[in-house]
Design a protein around this motif. Structure first.
Motif, PDB file in Angstrom:
ATOM      1  N   GLY A  49       0.798  -1.209   0.000  1.00 14.23           N
ATOM      2  CA  GLY A  49       0.000   0.000   0.000  1.00 14.23           C
ATOM      3  C   GLY A  49       0.833   1.262   0.000  1.00 14.23           C
ATOM      4  N   ILE A  50       1.938   1.252  -0.709  1.00 10.41           N
ATOM      5  CA  ILE A  50       2.825   2.416  -0.775  1.00 10.41           C
ATOM      6  C   ILE A  50       3.127   2.732  -2.237  1.00 10.41           C
ATOM      7  CG2 ILE A  50       3.857   2.040   1.491  1.00 10.41           C
ATOM      8  CD1 ILE A  50       6.215   0.684   0.148  1.00 10.41           C
ATOM      9  N   SER A  51       3.482   3.985  -2.487  1.00  8.39           N
ATOM     10  CA  SER A  51       3.791   4.390  -3.865  1.00  8.39           C
ATOM     11  C   SER A  51       5.282   4.263  -4.166  1.00  8.39           C
ATOM     12  CB  SER A  51       3.335   5.829  -4.103  1.00  8.39           C
ATOM     13  OG  SER A  51       3.971   6.706  -3.185  1.00  8.39           O
ATOM     14  N   GLU A  52       6.100   4.338  -3.144  1.00  9.97           N
ATOM     15  CA  GLU A  52       7.538   4.216  -3.324  1.00  9.97           C
ATOM     16  C   GLU A  52       8.126   3.372  -2.195  1.00  9.97           C
ATOM     17  OE1 GLU A  52       9.270   5.187  -5.871  1.00  9.97           O
ATOM     18  OE2 GLU A  52       7.613   6.243  -6.856  1.00  9.97           O
ATOM     19  N   ILE A  53       9.190   2.626  -2.526  1.00 11.79           N
ATOM     20  CA  ILE A  53       9.925   1.890  -1.499  1.00 11.79           C
ATOM     21  C   ILE A  53      10.848   2.880  -0.788  1.00 11.79           C
ATOM     22  CG2 ILE A  53      11.582   0.038  -1.036  1.00 11.79           C
ATOM     23  CD1 ILE A  53       8.964  -1.057  -2.028  1.00 11.79           C
ATOM     24  N   PRO A  54      10.743   3.019   0.520  1.00 11.02           N
ATOM     25  CA  PRO A  54      11.610   3.963   1.232  1.00 11.02           C
ATOM     26  C   PRO A  54      13.066   3.495   1.220  1.00 11.02           C
ATOM     27  CG  PRO A  54      10.406   2.597   2.792  1.00 11.02           C
ATOM     28  CD  PRO A  54       9.846   2.276   1.429  1.00 11.02           C
ATOM     29  N   PRO A  55      14.011   4.371   1.553  1.00  9.88           N
ATOM     30  CA  PRO A  55      15.421   3.957   1.623  1.00  9.88           C
ATOM     31  C   PRO A  55      15.590   2.771   2.582  1.00  9.88           C
ATOM     32  CG  PRO A  55      15.258   6.338   1.743  1.00  9.88           C
ATOM     33  CD  PRO A  55      13.857   5.806   1.835  1.00  9.88           C
ATOM     34  N   LEU A  56      16.426   1.826   2.180  1.00 13.46           N
ATOM     35  CA  LEU A  56      16.670   0.624   2.967  1.00 13.46           C
ATOM     36  C   LEU A  56      18.117   0.601   3.442  1.00 13.46           C
ATOM     37  CD1 LEU A  56      14.825  -1.972   0.704  1.00 13.46           C
ATOM     38  CD2 LEU A  56      13.941  -0.839   2.750  1.00 13.46           C
ATOM     39  N   MET A  57      18.359  -0.106   4.566  1.00 14.90           N
ATOM     40  CA  MET A  57      19.689  -0.153   5.151  1.00 14.90           C
ATOM     41  C   MET A  57      20.311  -1.529   4.949  1.00 14.90           C
ATOM     42  SD  MET A  57      21.796   1.872   6.638  1.00 14.90           S
ATOM     43  CE  MET A  57      20.761   3.168   7.338  1.00 14.90           C
ATOM     44  N   LEU A  58      21.493  -1.543   4.337  1.00 12.26           N
ATOM     45  CA  LEU A  58      22.274  -2.764   4.167  1.00 12.26           C
ATOM     46  C   LEU A  58      23.399  -2.764   5.184  1.00 12.26           C
ATOM     47  CD1 LEU A  58      23.261  -5.335   2.660  1.00 12.26           C
ATOM     48  CD2 LEU A  58      24.513  -3.798   1.122  1.00 12.26           C
ATOM     49  N   LEU A  59      23.388  -3.715   6.103  1.00 10.53           N
ATOM     50  CA  LEU A  59      24.447  -3.870   7.095  1.00 10.53           C
ATOM     51  C   LEU A  59      25.581  -4.694   6.484  1.00 10.53           C
ATOM     52  CD1 LEU A  59      25.433  -3.541  10.043  1.00 10.53           C
ATOM     53  CD2 LEU A  59      24.123  -5.607  10.600  1.00 10.53           C
ATOM     54  N   ALA A  60      26.805  -4.177   6.571  1.00 10.69           N
ATOM     55  CA  ALA A  60      27.943  -4.844   5.940  1.00 10.69           C
ATOM     56  C   ALA A  60      29.167  -4.755   6.838  1.00 10.69           C
ATOM     57  CB  ALA A  60      28.235  -4.198   4.579  1.00 10.69           C
ATOM     58  N   GLY A  61      30.174  -5.575   6.526  1.00  7.71           N
ATOM     59  CA  GLY A  61      31.422  -5.561   7.266  1.00  7.71           C
ATOM     60  C   GLY A  61      32.290  -4.380   6.896  1.00  7.71           C
ATOM     61  N   ASP A  62      33.459  -4.269   7.569  1.00  8.58           N
ATOM     62  CA  ASP A  62      34.297  -3.083   7.397  1.00  8.58           C
ATOM     63  C   ASP A  62      35.519  -3.321   6.512  1.00  8.58           C
ATOM     64  OD1 ASP A  62      35.595  -4.769   9.201  1.00  8.58           O
ATOM     65  OD2 ASP A  62      36.497  -3.109  10.309  1.00  8.58           O
ATOM     66  N   SER A  63      35.596  -4.460   5.843  1.00  4.46           N
ATOM     67  CA  SER A  63      36.748  -4.750   4.999  1.00  4.46           C
ATOM     68  C   SER A  63      36.548  -4.140   3.609  1.00  4.46           C
ATOM     69  CB  SER A  63      36.943  -6.259   4.875  1.00  4.46           C
ATOM     70  OG  SER A  63      35.891  -6.828   4.131  1.00  4.46           O
ATOM     71  N   PRO A  64      37.615  -4.009   2.831  1.00  6.24           N
ATOM     72  CA  PRO A  64      37.474  -3.459   1.476  1.00  6.24           C
ATOM     73  C   PRO A  64      36.519  -4.261   0.606  1.00  6.24           C
ATOM     74  CG  PRO A  64      39.773  -3.408   2.155  1.00  6.24           C
ATOM     75  CD  PRO A  64      39.029  -4.157   3.219  1.00  6.24           C
ATOM     76  N   ARG A  65      36.571  -5.591   0.700  1.00 10.94           N
ATOM     77  CA  ARG A  65      35.656  -6.369  -0.135  1.00 10.94           C
ATOM     78  C   ARG A  65      34.213  -6.186   0.300  1.00 10.94           C
ATOM     79  NH1 ARG A  65      36.267 -12.736  -1.008  1.00 10.94           N
ATOM     80  NH2 ARG A  65      38.279 -12.073  -1.845  1.00 10.94           N
ATOM     81  N   ALA A  66      33.997  -6.057   1.618  1.00  8.60           N
ATOM     82  CA  ALA A  66      32.639  -5.830   2.104  1.00  8.60           C
ATOM     83  C   ALA A  66      32.064  -4.564   1.499  1.00  8.60           C
ATOM     84  CB  ALA A  66      32.635  -5.743   3.629  1.00  8.60           C
ATOM     85  N   LEU A  67      32.865  -3.516   1.450  1.00  2.73           N
ATOM     86  CA  LEU A  67      32.401  -2.259   0.870  1.00  2.73           C
ATOM     87  C   LEU A  67      32.212  -2.391  -0.637  1.00  2.73           C
ATOM     88  CD1 LEU A  67      31.671   0.697   1.247  1.00  2.73           C
ATOM     89  CD2 LEU A  67      34.102   1.254   0.971  1.00  2.73           C
ATOM     90  N   GLN A  68      33.122  -3.083  -1.291  1.00  2.00           N
ATOM     91  CA  GLN A  68      33.027  -3.290  -2.738  1.00  2.00           C
ATOM     92  C   GLN A  68      31.725  -4.003  -3.095  1.00  2.00           C
ATOM     93  OE1 GLN A  68      35.798  -6.212  -4.248  1.00  2.00           O
ATOM     94  NE2 GLN A  68      35.961  -5.174  -6.230  1.00  2.00           N
ATOM     95  N   GLU A  69      31.414  -5.045  -2.356  1.00  2.00           N
ATOM     96  CA  GLU A  69      30.187  -5.801  -2.616  1.00  2.00           C
ATOM     97  C   GLU A  69      28.953  -4.967  -2.301  1.00  2.00           C
ATOM     98  OE1 GLU A  69      28.100 -10.074  -1.464  1.00  2.00           O
ATOM     99  OE2 GLU A  69      30.090  -9.568  -0.690  1.00  2.00           O
ATOM    100  N   ALA A  70      28.989  -4.251  -1.160  1.00  2.00           N
ATOM    101  CA  ALA A  70      27.845  -3.432  -0.764  1.00  2.00           C
ATOM    102  C   ALA A  70      27.570  -2.339  -1.795  1.00  2.00           C
ATOM    103  CB  ALA A  70      28.093  -2.821   0.611  1.00  2.00           C
ATOM    104  N   GLU A  71      28.613  -1.719  -2.311  1.00  2.00           N
ATOM    105  CA  GLU A  71      28.428  -0.669  -3.312  1.00  2.00           C
ATOM    106  C   GLU A  71      27.869  -1.234  -4.619  1.00  2.00           C
ATOM    107  OE1 GLU A  71      32.291   1.120  -3.456  1.00  2.00           O
ATOM    108  OE2 GLU A  71      31.788   2.604  -1.907  1.00  2.00           O
ATOM    109  N   TYR A  72      28.215  -2.491  -4.923  1.00  2.00           N
ATOM    110  CA  TYR A  72      27.641  -3.138  -6.111  1.00  2.00           C
ATOM    111  C   TYR A  72      26.140  -3.321  -5.932  1.00  2.00           C
ATOM    112  CZ  TYR A  72      26.599  -6.852  -9.487  1.00  2.00           C
ATOM    113  OH  TYR A  72      26.048  -7.607 -10.489  1.00  2.00           O
ATOM    114  N   TYR A  73      25.708  -3.794  -4.759  1.00  2.00           N
ATOM    115  CA  TYR A  73      24.276  -3.933  -4.491  1.00  2.00           C
ATOM    116  C   TYR A  73      23.593  -2.569  -4.524  1.00  2.00           C
ATOM    117  CZ  TYR A  73      25.544  -8.601  -2.764  1.00  2.00           C
ATOM    118  OH  TYR A  73      26.026  -9.884  -2.636  1.00  2.00           O
TER     119      TYR A  73
END
Length: 537
Positions: free
Chosen positions: A375-399
């Motif tokens: 019952g909404i017109s837009e999906i609100p911003p969502l939060m992705l919890l990720a680790g603090d390593s370079p690959r974690a950030l690389q993967e999170a930014e891809y998503y």
């Protein structure tokens, strides 16, 4: 168990891999029988009753010993138990008389009874309490319906332990090598209370090593335990971990400068290692990486149409081949990795998973359906919890890129250090979380019951009555085919209902000092294991 994601990669290397050293310290010292390593992050706790992660598993595998252990070839071998008998109704263990705690007191059957009752006590809040459920009355004890004394385990004498099953458990021997089944001293736990195992002087151990230094956030040190019953066979006297860093480049540089004995290789480091002529080692960790959705009330991610949209949006093959780009890592399409055994071959060979192909048009159609249902017109911003390593950030930014450009959804990244990420997962403080699971024991159930409604490691609080029913079918049967048929149904539900989205199966590439020999890489138990290692001169 929960894996520390180097994403640059965990232990189950994913926990660790290993780094560290100081300029004045050699990576391996044959005269002192000393190995210098480091941790990617320190263990959140070394209390075996409440530990859940692979970092703690690595340390505890050197400090402690259960009834059974993993031998030099990865086989189950005698630990505190000299011999045992397993049948459909339970298990019987006969303990060695020369097993000792680090203060010289004998390890007894009573220490195991206390440890298991303590882990199941609701006041302990052990997230691994469910792993005891095959034992008679274990679930009722954990739910507070029965006293811990009603648990189906008893010490017949100091050296004889009897376990009664409430349901068949053909893999029980493998469970006894897992960290939650380790013994605990009641008097030591009573002495330190909530501070037990918080520092090097606040725990008593019975394994091949002592914890002789723990400078939080900076340095851990293990030294050979003279009270260990088989101390004469332990050939590494000291495991020094004087640095804690998650940066793969720093780890590799320390290895290159001969300051550390092992280092993981990430995408940007592999070619450099080859160029320098280093031998490249490979290990399939048996671990699964995935996106987990939050099913708590009010979460957009609890909507099935939304989860199906994400399933159609993300292509694990693209993630592995173009984003991670490291040999040995393979796309994941099932809850069960390819290393999980079936009847005669791997489970995945005997029960192939139905793959869902990525389709952006289908993903967008599912998002429209999700909006209508919510019952909404837009999906609100969502939060992705990720680790603090370079690959974690690389993967999170891809998503983040895929969500924005494919679905028009803002995905915000909450990047946390390992300990804080675990705490946020426990509290459910996320919409999606980049998670991973390494197998705890050698049975398919180690993955299957992860998303049962009663499992505290089910961080998204997924609750599906049909999923639970198939888990119960497998838990109450000794017939392998019945169990694997139930697992095939579990596999189908994961694809159809999307409680998680499998992303990749981890394989670790790493370099190791050629003089360091006999290091055991373990899918189950602590990894890497130095119990059988030695240094060549």
């Amino acid at each position: 168990m929960l894996i520390w994601k180097r994403w640059c990669n965990s232990l189950a290397v994913c926990v660790l891999l290993l780094v560290a050293g100081q300029g004045w310290t050699q990576a391996v010292d044959a005269d002192k029988a000393k190995v210098t390593l480091a941790l990617a992050t320190e263990p959140p706790t070394l209390n075996s009753a409440v530990a859940t992660d692979t970092i703690a598993s690595f340390i505890l595998a050197h400090l402690m010993e259960g009834l059974l252990v993993y031998g030099p070839d990865g086989e189950l071998a005698p630990g505190v138990a000299l011999r045992w008998q397993l049948d459909a109704d339970g298990a019987h263990f006969w303990l060695r008389e020369d097993a000792r705690w680090s203060d010289g007191k004998p390890v007894t059957a009573h220490d195991f009874v206390f440890a298991w009752r303590h882990a199941l006590n609701p006041k302990t809040a052990s997230q691994y309490a469910f792993i005891f459920y095959p034992i008679k009355n274990a679930e009722a004890v954990n739910e507070g319906k029965l006293a811990p004394s009603e648990l189906g385990v008893r010490a017949i004498s100091d050296t004889e332990l009897k376990v009664e099953f409430g349901s068949p458990c053909p893999y029980f021997l493998s469970l006894t090598a897992f960290m939650t089944f380790l013994p605990l001293r009641e008097d030591v736990l009573a002495q330190w209370g909530g501070r037990y195992a918080a520092d090097e002087d606040k725990l008593t151990v019975n394994g091949p090593y002592l914890l002789t230094k723990w400078v939080h956030g900076a340095h851990l040190q293990l030294r050979k335990n003279p009270q260990y019953w088989h101390s004469a066979s332990v050939r590494i006297n000291e495991i020094d971990m004087p640095y804690i860093t998650a940066d793969p480049s720093s780890q590799f540089n320390l290895f290159r400068d001969q300051q550390i004995a092992m280092a993981p290789l990430d995408t940007g480091l592999l070619s450099e290692a080859v160029k320098r002529g280093f031998d490249i080692e490979y290990f399939h960790t048996g671990s699964l990486y995935f996106l987990e959705f939050n099913f708590r009330e009010g979460r957009i991610t609890a909507n099935r149409a939304f989860r199906k949209a994400v399933q159609r949006l993300i292509d694990p093959a693209v993630l592995v081949n173009k984003i991670i780009g490291l040999p040995g890592i393979q796309p994941a399409y099932s809850l069960f990795p390819v290393t999980v055994k079936g009847l005669k071959r791997s489970f995945r060979e005997e029960y192939p998973v139905l793959r869902v192909d990525p389709d952006i048009a289908a993903a967008r159609a599912y998002i429209r359906k999700a909006k209508a249902e919510l019952g909404i017109s837009e999906i609100p911003p969502l939060m992705l919890l990720a680790g603090d390593s370079p690959r974690a950030l690389q993967e999170a930014e891809y998503y983040q890129y895929l969500f924005k450009n494919g679905l028009g959804i803002e995905l915000r990244i909450d990047q946390q250090v390992f300990k804080q990420r675990l705490e946020k997962m426990r509290r459910g403080d996320f919409d999606l979380v980049s998670a991973a699971w390494g197998p705890d024991y050698d049975d398919i159930m180690t993955f299957a019951d992860l998303f049962a409604s009663w499992n505290d490691n089910n961080r998204g609080r997924y609750n599906n009555a049909l999923y639970d029913r198939w888990i119960r079918v497998a838990q109450h049967s000794n017939d392998p085919r019945t169990r694997f048929n139930a697992m095939a149904q579990i596999q189908r539900i994961v694809v159809d209902d999307v409680p998680i989205l499998p992303t990749y199966e981890n394989g670790a590439l790493y370099v190791q000092n050629p003089r360091l020999r006999g290091v055991r890489r373990n899918i189950f138990g602590g990894d890497p294991l130095f119990r059988y290692a030695w240094i060549e001169r």
